[in-house]
Design a protein around this motif. Sequence first.
Motif, PDB file in Angstrom:
ATOM      1  N   PHE A 130       0.665  13.203  17.794  1.00  0.00           N
ATOM      2  CA  PHE A 130       0.398  13.488  16.386  1.00  0.00           C
ATOM      3  C   PHE A 130       1.457  12.752  15.577  1.00  0.00           C
ATOM      4  O   PHE A 130       2.628  13.114  15.577  1.00  0.00           O
ATOM      5  N   LEU A 131       1.023  11.688  14.928  1.00  0.00           N
ATOM      6  CA  LEU A 131       1.932  10.781  14.238  1.00  0.00           C
ATOM      7  C   LEU A 131       2.123  11.239  12.792  1.00  0.00           C
ATOM      8  O   LEU A 131       1.159  11.522  12.092  1.00  0.00           O
ATOM      9  N   GLY A 132       3.373  11.302  12.342  1.00  0.00           N
ATOM     10  CA  GLY A 132       3.648  11.609  10.937  1.00  0.00           C
ATOM     11  C   GLY A 132       3.700  10.331  10.132  1.00  0.00           C
ATOM     12  O   GLY A 132       4.392   9.392  10.510  1.00  0.00           O
ATOM     13  N   ASN A 133       2.960  10.252   9.034  1.00  0.00           N
ATOM     14  CA  ASN A 133       2.920   9.018   8.237  1.00  0.00           C
ATOM     15  C   ASN A 133       3.860   9.100   7.040  1.00  0.00           C
ATOM     16  O   ASN A 133       3.725   9.961   6.170  1.00  0.00           O
ATOM     17  N   ALA A 134       4.823   8.166   6.990  1.00  0.00           N
ATOM     18  CA  ALA A 134       5.858   8.151   5.961  1.00  0.00           C
ATOM     19  C   ALA A 134       5.689   6.953   5.037  1.00  0.00           C
ATOM     20  O   ALA A 134       5.133   5.927   5.433  1.00  0.00           O
ATOM     21  N   TRP A 135       6.233   7.080   3.827  1.00  0.00           N
ATOM     22  CA  TRP A 135       6.126   6.000   2.843  1.00  0.00           C
ATOM     23  C   TRP A 135       7.489   5.629   2.247  1.00  0.00           C
ATOM     24  O   TRP A 135       7.590   4.673   1.488  1.00  0.00           O
ATOM     25  N   TRP A 180      -0.678   2.301   2.307  1.00  0.00           N
ATOM     26  CA  TRP A 180      -1.221   2.887   1.076  1.00  0.00           C
ATOM     27  C   TRP A 180      -0.127   3.672   0.361  1.00  0.00           C
ATOM     28  O   TRP A 180       0.077   3.513  -0.846  1.00  0.00           O
ATOM     29  N   GLY A 181       0.580   4.525   1.110  1.00  0.00           N
ATOM     30  CA  GLY A 181       1.631   5.339   0.516  1.00  0.00           C
ATOM     31  C   GLY A 181       2.776   4.503  -0.022  1.00  0.00           C
ATOM     32  O   GLY A 181       3.317   4.777  -1.099  1.00  0.00           O
ATOM     33  N   ILE A 182       3.172   3.465   0.718  1.00  0.00           N
ATOM     34  CA  ILE A 182       4.245   2.576   0.251  1.00  0.00           C
ATOM     35  C   ILE A 182       3.816   1.873  -1.031  1.00  0.00           C
ATOM     36  O   ILE A 182       4.570   1.826  -2.012  1.00  0.00           O
ATOM     37  N   ALA A 183       2.607   1.334  -1.033  1.00  0.00           N
ATOM     38  CA  ALA A 183       2.104   0.659  -2.234  1.00  0.00           C
ATOM     39  C   ALA A 183       2.084   1.616  -3.423  1.00  0.00           C
ATOM     40  O   ALA A 183       2.540   1.279  -4.524  1.00  0.00           O
ATOM     41  N   ASP A 184       1.564   2.816  -3.197  1.00  0.00           N
ATOM     42  CA  ASP A 184       1.475   3.825  -4.250  1.00  0.00           C
ATOM     43  C   ASP A 184       2.849   4.138  -4.829  1.00  0.00           C
ATOM     44  O   ASP A 184       3.020   4.254  -6.052  1.00  0.00           O
ATOM     45  N   SER A 185       3.836   4.273  -3.954  1.00  0.00           N
ATOM     46  CA  SER A 185       5.189   4.631  -4.405  1.00  0.00           C
ATOM     47  C   SER A 185       5.828   3.545  -5.246  1.00  0.00           C
ATOM     48  O   SER A 185       6.766   3.794  -6.006  1.00  0.00           O
ATOM     49  N   LEU A 186       5.323   2.311  -5.121  1.00  0.00           N
ATOM     50  CA  LEU A 186       5.852   1.179  -5.879  1.00  0.00           C
ATOM     51  C   LEU A 186       4.962   0.796  -7.064  1.00  0.00           C
ATOM     52  O   LEU A 186       5.214  -0.198  -7.743  1.00  0.00           O
ATOM     53  N   PHE A 232       5.458  -9.326   0.969  1.00  0.00           N
ATOM     54  CA  PHE A 232       5.660  -8.838   2.333  1.00  0.00           C
ATOM     55  C   PHE A 232       7.111  -8.433   2.601  1.00  0.00           C
ATOM     56  O   PHE A 232       7.374  -7.404   3.231  1.00  0.00           O
ATOM     57  N   LYS A 233       8.062  -9.224   2.118  1.00  0.00           N
ATOM     58  CA  LYS A 233       9.471  -8.904   2.386  1.00  0.00           C
ATOM     59  C   LYS A 233       9.886  -7.601   1.715  1.00  0.00           C
ATOM     60  O   LYS A 233      10.716  -6.862   2.243  1.00  0.00           O
ATOM     61  N   ARG A 234       9.291  -7.319   0.581  1.00  0.00           N
ATOM     62  CA  ARG A 234       9.574  -6.037  -0.091  1.00  0.00           C
ATOM     63  C   ARG A 234       9.027  -4.865   0.733  1.00  0.00           C
ATOM     64  O   ARG A 234       9.681  -3.838   0.887  1.00  0.00           O
ATOM     65  N   HIS A 235       7.826  -5.050   1.243  1.00  0.00           N
ATOM     66  CA  HIS A 235       7.214  -4.036   2.109  1.00  0.00           C
ATOM     67  C   HIS A 235       8.057  -3.858   3.378  1.00  0.00           C
ATOM     68  O   HIS A 235       8.356  -2.742   3.791  1.00  0.00           O
ATOM     69  N   LEU A 236       8.450  -4.974   3.974  1.00  0.00           N
ATOM     70  CA  LEU A 236       9.212  -4.930   5.218  1.00  0.00           C
ATOM     71  C   LEU A 236      10.570  -4.257   5.030  1.00  0.00           C
ATOM     72  O   LEU A 236      11.059  -3.572   5.931  1.00  0.00           O
ATOM     73  N   ALA A 237      11.179  -4.434   3.863  1.00  0.00           N
ATOM     74  CA  ALA A 237      12.481  -3.806   3.612  1.00  0.00           C
ATOM     75  C   ALA A 237      12.389  -2.285   3.701  1.00  0.00           C
ATOM     76  O   ALA A 237      13.312  -1.623   4.210  1.00  0.00           O
ATOM     77  N   ILE A 238      11.283  -1.723   3.233  1.00  0.00           N
ATOM     78  CA  ILE A 238      11.094  -0.268   3.314  1.00  0.00           C
ATOM     79  C   ILE A 238      10.894   0.155   4.767  1.00  0.00           C
ATOM     80  O   ILE A 238      11.478   1.145   5.234  1.00  0.00           O
ATOM     81  N   ILE A 239      10.089  -0.601   5.496  1.00  0.00           N
ATOM     82  CA  ILE A 239       9.877  -0.322   6.918  1.00  0.00           C
ATOM     83  C   ILE A 239      11.214  -0.369   7.666  1.00  0.00           C
ATOM     84  O   ILE A 239      11.516   0.522   8.481  1.00  0.00           O
TER      85      ILE A 239
END
Length: 256
Positions: free
Chosen positions: A18-23, A44-50, A60-67
Amino acid sequence: MNKIQKFNELHFSNELLFLGNAWDLLSALTLEKAGFKAIGTTSWGIADSLGYADGELIDFKRHLAIIKTIAENVKIPVSADIEAGYGGDIPTIVEHVLMTADAGVAGINIEDSFKKQKGLKEISSHCSLLEKIRAALENNGYKDFYINARTDTYLQKQNPLMETLERAKAYVESGASGVFVPGLIEEEEIKAITKNVSAPINVLSLPELTSCNKLKELGVKRFSFGNALSDKVIAYIDKNARELAESMDTAILYNN
């Protein structure tokens, strides 16, 4: 045991993963503290938060920085949702996968749908991508890195079962570790896929599909809730913000 090995092992235990999905980091740390054994990021959650819609609209680099921030600050394995790879050609997508692996995650989700148009990639084309991703990972020291091949057949096709089976089998043969089928809800179709695909099957939580125990009985090995939690959190903040602005009274912040 490193995180890649641990993440693989979680897909083959007697229990459903059971995977927990984080943003963001706060949500990831909260899920880890709650007892989740692994985290998947939600694009989706990461995009929404930004302030963006989903669909590779963020750099992509902005997305990757959060990951990377999430992966570096939790002790449990993290799988990164990189949508279709944030690239218009195979070399760019492969490069992005290697950058994501370098960020410290144990796996990725990568999908077979187009981002700028409707439809799914040709099976042979997507298999070629998966083969090149697997080879690049192996050549760069990422043995057993978990590739969760997402197919959007149930989101885009009528009567998608047979095509889903065809795609799932081809993707596994091309290097995928597991297959993710969002939109799949019918029990008989879930059983048909879990019985006929020789890799762990991941399904997405929907109002009609919520029970880990039931999914385990159907042969599902991984269950995730995508953006459902981030949506709920954002809706809660929105509701309370409106009530504060309208009432001009902070009492609601201290009531259950």
